[in-house]
Design a protein around this motif. Sequence first.
Motif, PDB file in Angstrom:
ATOM      1  N   PHE A  34      -3.439   8.056  -1.177  1.00 14.80           N
ATOM      2  CA  PHE A  34      -2.939   6.786  -1.677  1.00 14.80           C
ATOM      3  C   PHE A  34      -2.347   6.986  -3.074  1.00 14.80           C
ATOM      4  O   PHE A  34      -2.770   7.884  -3.817  1.00 14.80           O
TER       5      PHE A  34
ATOM      6  N   VAL B 138       0.861  -1.177   0.000  1.00 16.24           N
ATOM      7  CA  VAL B 138       0.000   0.000   0.000  1.00 16.24           C
ATOM      8  C   VAL B 138       0.897   1.225   0.000  1.00 16.24           C
ATOM      9  O   VAL B 138       1.738   1.378   0.895  1.00 16.24           O
TER      10      VAL B 138
ATOM     11  N   SER C 140       1.594   5.425  -0.161  1.00 19.10           N
ATOM     12  CA  SER C 140       0.992   6.701   0.219  1.00 19.10           C
ATOM     13  C   SER C 140       1.981   7.832   0.005  1.00 19.10           C
ATOM     14  O   SER C 140       3.203   7.634   0.101  1.00 19.10           O
TER      15      SER C 140
END
Length: 443
Positions: free
Chosen positions: A100, A79, A81
């Motif tokens: 994001f 993930v 960011s």
Amino acid sequence: MSPDTEDGIVVDRSTNTLHISRTYTAQVERVWWAWTDAEAITRWWGPRGWAATVHEMDVRPGGRWRFEIAPADGSAAPVRSIATYTTVVDRRELAYDDVFADAAWRPDGTDTFPTSVTFTSTGTGCVVSVAASFPDGQALRRAVELQMADGYAEALDRLGGLLDGPSTNEGETSVSELSTVTSADGTTIAYRKTGSGPAIIVISNVAEDHTGVAGVAEALSRDFTVISFDRRGRGASSDPQPYDPAREIEDIAALIEVAGGSAALTSGSGGCGLTLDAASALGDRVTGLYLYEPPFIVDGSRSPAPADYVEHQKALVAAGKRSEAVEYFMTEMIGVPAEYIPAMKQDPSWEAMVKYAHTYAYDGQIMRGLQDGRPLPTDRWSIKAPIAVAVGENGEAFIRVGAQALAAILPNVTVLTLADQDHSAFWMAPEPVADQARTFLLG
């Protein structure tokens, strides 16, 4: 981590905000380090079982923190960011807008999540309070369902484990050895004081903190009380905006007070411009100067600095192109052939320069008028203190031309030659540099 009844998670549906707090026995300086040091934050950021990788960490308003987290067992995709800092108040508050990102580090088009982190000293420790905001109630409910608050809480628990452990991180150790002084505009300036004898302040060059001049500082400390420091925007010192070169002179004035009211100044290469400006502004508080190879360009013996250098550097950093900013400095200012750049990027020093890429524009502002191929200005400096301008025997010809030009416009300038050395000596050969400075300043 010590228990506290206020520690925990609060879901505020009236403002669509998650509040998470923790109380630590560590002092605020150590907790701040854990949030603002790229290596340190990888050791606790993310929920249990996840590993963090930091790709960029520029802790200042407008700077970016790019990171990814992924399960340590590889059970899910990373993930990514991008957090853009909006507020940085040294050891008190961080605020950033979090989005994001995709694999190419482009925002994925979903919501922005403003987040604030406050650090409150309790005398015996520090309270960290996190407030993560969401655009609407639906986004907040989704965050709760995805256990985002629980992930934050687990990360803060992991932070407690780091803070309770030994202070073995190299970056943290260097910070813990520093003292701080408050400059005239309220900026925190971190410094290191060593040795004994007459005071001398070592002023670092562009894109380095006090560790960059550690060698010459140590060599000088045998005969001087040496103060080396993190210039604003570097290391543990603050970086309020907008940047103004005059504030750096105020920083040096504050350090001279730490030294007892007077001090000699020394610097190498690009730091020499600030050193001369400070000596001119601070008058009798400066007892002498030792300058090593100031890179003045005063005629056609070398290509001048690009006329739009500062503006171009600002634009690159604002666009997040920090590595490109270093490359621009190396090729356009230093004259490194472009084909050498790929190999240079493999050296760890490149990432250190990337970290401080914003300082190229800072020093570019200071050096304006000193590298444009025209004679040095005759009205910029008025300095009565003795000045040594040292040139490496193996250095470039334009450096010696610039040294002689300075001697022509200021009294009490002595041009010295450092045998068998080149432009790198201030950093790579600190012993002969310190010997020459010592002989000149102490007689």
